[in-house]
Design an enzyme around this catalytic site. Structure first.
Site, PDB file in Angstrom:
ATOM      1  NE  ARG A 122      -3.753  -1.065   0.101  1.00 40.19           N
ATOM      2  CZ  ARG A 122      -4.914  -1.385   0.638  1.00 40.19           C
ATOM      3  NH1 ARG A 122      -5.009  -2.371   1.487  1.00 40.19           N
ATOM      4  NH2 ARG A 122      -6.005  -0.725   0.331  1.00 40.19           N
ATOM      5  CD  GLN A 127      -2.171   5.994  -4.101  1.00 34.60           C
ATOM      6  OE1 GLN A 127      -1.293   6.745  -4.507  1.00 34.60           O
ATOM      7  NE2 GLN A 127      -3.050   6.356  -3.202  1.00 34.60           N
ATOM      8  CG  ASP A 130      -4.090  -0.825  -3.608  1.00 35.54           C
ATOM      9  OD1 ASP A 130      -4.709  -1.903  -3.492  1.00 35.54           O
ATOM     10  OD2 ASP A 130      -3.968  -0.017  -2.677  1.00 35.54           O
ATOM     11  CB  SER A 133      -7.249   0.734  -3.234  1.00 34.86           C
ATOM     12  OG  SER A 133      -6.485   0.684  -2.066  1.00 34.86           O
ATOM     13  CE1 TYR A 228      -4.651  -3.602   4.541  1.00 33.64           C
ATOM     14  CE2 TYR A 228      -2.293  -4.017   4.484  1.00 33.64           C
ATOM     15  CZ  TYR A 228      -3.513  -3.923   3.840  1.00 33.64           C
ATOM     16  OH  TYR A 228      -3.584  -4.141   2.506  1.00 33.64           O
TER      17      TYR A 228
HETATM   18  P1  NAD Z   1      -9.168  -3.132   5.334  1.00 31.12           P
HETATM   19  O1  NAD Z   1     -10.124  -3.500   4.247  1.00 31.12           O
HETATM   20  O2  NAD Z   1      -8.095  -4.064   5.684  1.00 31.12           O
HETATM   21  O3  NAD Z   1     -10.020  -2.824   6.649  1.00 31.12           O
HETATM   22  C1  NAD Z   1     -11.096  -1.898   6.623  1.00 31.12           C
HETATM   23  C2  NAD Z   1     -11.077  -1.037   7.855  1.00 31.12           C
HETATM   24  O4  NAD Z   1     -11.439  -1.815   8.979  1.00 31.12           O
HETATM   25  C3  NAD Z   1      -9.717  -0.414   8.201  1.00 31.12           C
HETATM   26  O5  NAD Z   1      -9.829   0.982   8.175  1.00 31.12           O
HETATM   27  C4  NAD Z   1      -9.435  -0.959   9.596  1.00 31.12           C
HETATM   28  O6  NAD Z   1      -8.762  -0.008  10.419  1.00 31.12           O
HETATM   29  C5  NAD Z   1     -10.829  -1.218  10.097  1.00 31.12           C
HETATM   30  N1  NAD Z   1     -10.942  -2.089  11.292  1.00 31.12           N
HETATM   31  C6  NAD Z   1     -10.216  -3.167  11.658  1.00 31.12           C
HETATM   32  N2  NAD Z   1     -10.656  -3.668  12.836  1.00 31.12           N
HETATM   33  C7  NAD Z   1     -11.710  -2.882  13.201  1.00 31.12           C
HETATM   34  C8  NAD Z   1     -12.588  -2.867  14.313  1.00 31.12           C
HETATM   35  N3  NAD Z   1     -12.487  -3.752  15.306  1.00 31.12           N
HETATM   36  N4  NAD Z   1     -13.550  -1.910  14.355  1.00 31.12           N
HETATM   37  C9  NAD Z   1     -13.671  -0.981  13.379  1.00 31.12           C
HETATM   38  N5  NAD Z   1     -12.869  -0.939  12.309  1.00 31.12           N
HETATM   39  C10 NAD Z   1     -11.895  -1.870  12.225  1.00 31.12           C
HETATM   40  O7  NAD Z   1      -8.516  -1.698   5.045  1.00 31.12           O
HETATM   41  P2  NAD Z   1      -8.194  -1.031   3.642  1.00 31.12           P
HETATM   42  O8  NAD Z   1      -9.384  -0.310   3.173  1.00 31.12           O
HETATM   43  O9  NAD Z   1      -7.596  -2.047   2.777  1.00 31.12           O
HETATM   44  O10 NAD Z   1      -7.112   0.047   4.067  1.00 31.12           O
HETATM   45  C11 NAD Z   1      -6.053  -0.278   4.950  1.00 31.12           C
HETATM   46  C12 NAD Z   1      -5.101   0.867   5.109  1.00 31.12           C
HETATM   47  O11 NAD Z   1      -4.331   1.033   3.930  1.00 31.12           O
HETATM   48  C13 NAD Z   1      -5.729   2.198   5.376  1.00 31.12           C
HETATM   49  O12 NAD Z   1      -4.929   2.859   6.320  1.00 31.12           O
HETATM   50  C14 NAD Z   1      -5.632   2.918   4.069  1.00 31.12           C
HETATM   51  O13 NAD Z   1      -5.633   4.304   4.210  1.00 31.12           O
HETATM   52  C15 NAD Z   1      -4.302   2.402   3.606  1.00 31.12           C
HETATM   53  N6  NAD Z   1      -4.129   2.527   2.159  1.00 31.12           N
HETATM   54  C16 NAD Z   1      -3.003   3.093   1.676  1.00 31.12           C
HETATM   55  C17 NAD Z   1      -2.823   3.215   0.305  1.00 31.12           C
HETATM   56  C18 NAD Z   1      -1.598   3.840  -0.246  1.00 31.12           C
HETATM   57  O14 NAD Z   1      -0.851   4.483   0.462  1.00 31.12           O
HETATM   58  N7  NAD Z   1      -1.344   3.667  -1.500  1.00 31.12           N
HETATM   59  C19 NAD Z   1      -3.779   2.714  -0.559  1.00 31.12           C
HETATM   60  C20 NAD Z   1      -4.906   2.119  -0.035  1.00 31.12           C
HETATM   61  C21 NAD Z   1      -5.068   2.015   1.335  1.00 31.12           C
END
Ligand code: NAD
Length: 375
Positions: A122, A127, A130, A133, A228
């Protein structure tokens, strides 16, 4: 270099790994692109549009799997299809590597290079490839549209001569990529949105979209270097469940998207919370396919609880907007191939020193090479 995109094995899969735009881009790089006939049937891309973009159409799936240098597909292959790959072939797909150690062994045995889309880092550089996403974003949108459709009411406030209709109350649990899009979509439709995540920065992002952040003191929650969330302790989870129960009971729609990378999603809504919700309210669980955030929800199905709460546990939400889901997914594949394209050799270069490849190449040269899955 020959790239082959087969039709998906799962009859419920509506997306295609390559769309005509991605085909044109790959042909432009100098690749030969072959797609299985009718690959785009469910996402509004007839065979002719692939042909126009420069692809060759085939009905010889086994022969094409056996002759391709790169195979792009969405869902993981069967063991049989891994054995059909030619030695040295590069296979790019979602692989569920945490739960598929036998499949990984099959890839190593077949001496093919397996790239797992889930494991693409990530990072800013990665990106554009990805796929988690690109798909989660659309799933978040579809979750809200589905909820709006199932609810016997409307989302926006309406002031009419016959009285005022209050805005729908939507609670989004888990504010990652899908959750943020769910918040934005629900806000656009005029709902009043509350959101919760274990990560403080996610709560701030929700607030910037106009949602009310629910803050629960869980103590230290932490996160991984990829951004994460870490798994909560049973005590923290219980505290969270209790604190959010009241919000659920007052909500017309609850959308859950919470996942913990590489593990089963946590149960966030217990049966007694569903029992406390109003008749006619809707729960959409985006995590249902991998185990679910909601007790009593059936993956792949829509059910109604004894007290009249609609429980939507459908799988592949992004597949409901298959044209756009395929567009961005195919772009992820094409961007990845382009990023690692060797202009001189007209081939995808495998370089295990590269940071992105270290993250997502799982098997290579007859062995599992990824640090997390070697054992
Ligand atoms: P994910 O699908 O793994 O999880 C979804 C959400 O569930 C997350 O925000 C997580 O914090 C939350 N979660 C976990 N346990 C929980 C609980 N008990 N109660 C409530 N919420 C809970 O996450 P994702 O959408 O794949 O994103 C993961 C991270 O990656 C995020 O920080 C996102 O900003 C980051 N990200 C970065 C990039 C990049 O830099 N290129 C791209 C995409 C995502």
């Amino acid at each position: 270099m020959k790239i082959f995109a087969p039709k998906e094995n799962d009859p419920k899969e509506t997306r295609a790994s390559l769309d005509p735009a991605a085909v044109a881009k790959l042909v432009g790089l100098g690749a030969e692109v072959v797609v299985e006939s009718q690959i785009g049937e469910e996402c509004d891309h007839p065979d002719a549009s692939y042909k126009e973009a420069g692809a060759t159409l085939t009905t010889d799936r086994v022969g094409s799997l056996g002759s391709a240098d790169i195979v792009t597909r969405i869902r993981k292959p069967s063991d049989i299809e891994v054995a059909q790959l030619k030695e040295g072939a590069i296979h790019i797909s979602f692989l569920d590597p945490f739960n598929e150690s036998e499949l990984l062994a099959k890839f190593a045995e077949a001496k093919s290079t397996a790239i797992s889309l889930e494991m693409v880092p990530r990072s800013t550089l990665a990106q554009k490839m990805d796929a988690i996403s690109s798909q989660a974003n659309l799933a978040g949108y579809v979750a809200v549209i589905t909820a709006a459709n199932r609810m016997n009411g409307i989302f926006p406030m309406m002031m009419t001569p016959a009285g005022t209709i209050s805005p729908a109350k939507v609670f989004v649990l888990g504010i990652g990529v899908a959750g943020l899009q769910a918040i934005a979509t629900a806000k656009r439709l005029g709902a009043r949105v509350t959101a919760f995540d274990v990560r403080e920065e996610a709560l701030e992002q929700a607030e910037s979209l106009g949602a009310k952040a629910l803050r629960i003191d869980l103590g230290e929650t932490g996160g991984t270097d990829q951004g994460y969330a870490k798994e909560l302790t049973p005590e923290q989870l219980q505290r969270q469940q209790e604190a959010q129960a009241k919000v659920c009971a007052q909500s017309d729609v609850v959308i859950t998207t919470a996942k913990v990378f590489g593990r089963k999603p946590p149960i966030l809504i217990k049966k007694e919370v569903v029992d406390s919700m109003q008749n006619g309210s809707v729960v959409v669980d985006l995590a249902a396919e991998t185990g679910g955030n909601v007790e009593g929800i059936t993956p792949g199905e829509e059910t109604v609880s004894d007290n009249g709460v609609k429980l939507v546990g459908l799988a592949n939400f992004e597949g409901q907007v298959s044209k756009h889901a395929s567009q961005v997914l195919a772009a992820n594949f094409a961007n990845m191939i382009e990023h690692f394209w060797d202009e001189e050799k007209k081939a995808l270069k495998i370089d295990l020193e590269d940071e992105i490849q270290q993250g997502c190449v799982i098997t290579h040269n007859g062995a599992v090479v990824h640090e997390r899955f070697k054992d």
